[in-house]
Design a protein around this motif. Sequence first.
Motif, PDB file in Angstrom:
ATOM      1  N   LYS A  36       0.856  -1.189   0.000  1.00 43.09           N
ATOM      2  CA  LYS A  36       0.000   0.000   0.000  1.00 43.09           C
ATOM      3  C   LYS A  36       0.889   1.234   0.000  1.00 43.09           C
ATOM      4  O   LYS A  36       1.840   1.310   0.765  1.00 43.09           O
ATOM      5  CB  LYS A  36      -0.896   0.002   1.227  1.00 43.09           C
ATOM      6  N   THR A  37       0.576   2.163  -0.869  1.00 43.82           N
ATOM      7  CA  THR A  37       1.334   3.407  -0.930  1.00 43.82           C
ATOM      8  C   THR A  37       0.375   4.581  -0.845  1.00 43.82           C
ATOM      9  O   THR A  37      -0.808   4.450  -1.160  1.00 43.82           O
ATOM     10  CB  THR A  37       2.145   3.514  -2.231  1.00 43.82           C
ATOM     11  N   MET A  38       0.876   5.701  -0.413  1.00 41.95           N
ATOM     12  CA  MET A  38       0.070   6.922  -0.406  1.00 41.95           C
ATOM     13  C   MET A  38       0.274   7.604  -1.744  1.00 41.95           C
ATOM     14  O   MET A  38       1.391   8.013  -2.083  1.00 41.95           O
ATOM     15  CB  MET A  38       0.506   7.833   0.743  1.00 41.95           C
ATOM     16  N   ASN A  39      -0.797   7.651  -2.532  1.00 45.59           N
ATOM     17  CA  ASN A  39      -0.714   8.285  -3.848  1.00 45.59           C
ATOM     18  C   ASN A  39      -2.047   8.939  -4.180  1.00 45.59           C
ATOM     19  O   ASN A  39      -3.034   8.780  -3.459  1.00 45.59           O
ATOM     20  CB  ASN A  39      -0.287   7.268  -4.907  1.00 45.59           C
ATOM     21  N   SER A  40      -2.082   9.673  -5.279  1.00 46.80           N
ATOM     22  CA  SER A  40      -3.286  10.432  -5.631  1.00 46.80           C
ATOM     23  C   SER A  40      -4.448   9.536  -6.056  1.00 46.80           C
ATOM     24  O   SER A  40      -5.606   9.951  -5.998  1.00 46.80           O
ATOM     25  CB  SER A  40      -2.966  11.429  -6.742  1.00 46.80           C
ATOM     26  N   THR A  41      -4.176   8.309  -6.490  1.00 44.51           N
ATOM     27  CA  THR A  41      -5.258   7.413  -6.919  1.00 44.51           C
ATOM     28  C   THR A  41      -5.965   6.770  -5.737  1.00 44.51           C
ATOM     29  O   THR A  41      -7.075   6.266  -5.868  1.00 44.51           O
ATOM     30  CB  THR A  41      -4.735   6.302  -7.849  1.00 44.51           C
ATOM     31  N   ARG A  43      -5.163   3.991  -4.158  1.00 40.27           N
ATOM     32  CA  ARG A  43      -5.214   2.529  -4.230  1.00 40.27           C
ATOM     33  C   ARG A  43      -3.818   1.953  -4.209  1.00 40.27           C
ATOM     34  O   ARG A  43      -2.835   2.645  -4.447  1.00 40.27           O
ATOM     35  CB  ARG A  43      -5.948   2.079  -5.490  1.00 40.27           C
ATOM     36  N   ALA A  44      -3.748   0.674  -3.935  1.00 36.49           N
ATOM     37  CA  ALA A  44      -2.459  -0.021  -3.948  1.00 36.49           C
ATOM     38  C   ALA A  44      -1.990  -0.167  -5.380  1.00 36.49           C
ATOM     39  O   ALA A  44      -2.792  -0.244  -6.315  1.00 36.49           O
ATOM     40  CB  ALA A  44      -2.601  -1.385  -3.299  1.00 36.49           C
ATOM     41  N   LYS A  45      -0.669  -0.210  -5.541  1.00 35.59           N
ATOM     42  CA  LYS A  45      -0.136  -0.284  -6.899  1.00 35.59           C
ATOM     43  C   LYS A  45       0.657  -1.540  -7.197  1.00 35.59           C
ATOM     44  O   LYS A  45       1.163  -1.706  -8.286  1.00 35.59           O
ATOM     45  CB  LYS A  45       0.744   0.929  -7.165  1.00 35.59           C
ATOM     46  N   GLY A  46       0.799  -2.438  -6.215  1.00 32.47           N
ATOM     47  CA  GLY A  46       1.570  -3.624  -6.518  1.00 32.47           C
ATOM     48  C   GLY A  46       1.720  -4.551  -5.333  1.00 32.47           C
ATOM     49  O   GLY A  46       0.997  -4.448  -4.350  1.00 32.47           O
ATOM     50  N   PHE A  47       2.696  -5.449  -5.465  1.00 28.64           N
ATOM     51  CA  PHE A  47       2.931  -6.435  -4.427  1.00 28.64           C
ATOM     52  C   PHE A  47       4.422  -6.682  -4.292  1.00 28.64           C
ATOM     53  O   PHE A  47       5.214  -6.339  -5.171  1.00 28.64           O
ATOM     54  CB  PHE A  47       2.203  -7.746  -4.738  1.00 28.64           C
TER      55      PHE A  47
END
Length: 124
Positions: A36-41, A43-47
Amino acid sequence: MALQEYAGAIVLDVDGQEVDVVDLNITAKTGRKLVKTMNSTGRAKGFARGITEYELSVTVVVPLTGDLDWESIEGSKLTQYPAAAGQPRVSYLDCFSLEVGAKYSVENEARRDIKLASLRKVNE
């Protein structure tokens, strides 16, 4: 429409000794984890990749003589193969027991439930 044939009963060997199995459940945990990352979308971006774990749950019947010492299993090889010839074998290497239990009932034979962990899986 062609008739399909499916996998059926299996045979289980523990260190080369055939064991009478009632039930075998195999769980492979991939070790992958969601990042989980903090970003503008929002949502999570990977694993992230992790370490694969294999857990085997085996239910065996309790023989009057010649029962394995399930509690002391360490570094064992469990091989599963179909009762019908011609199918591939799967071996779980470096197995060790985690839990051992006994089960008795009026209608059935005495059974033993064993949970094992394995360090490697090999398709033979």
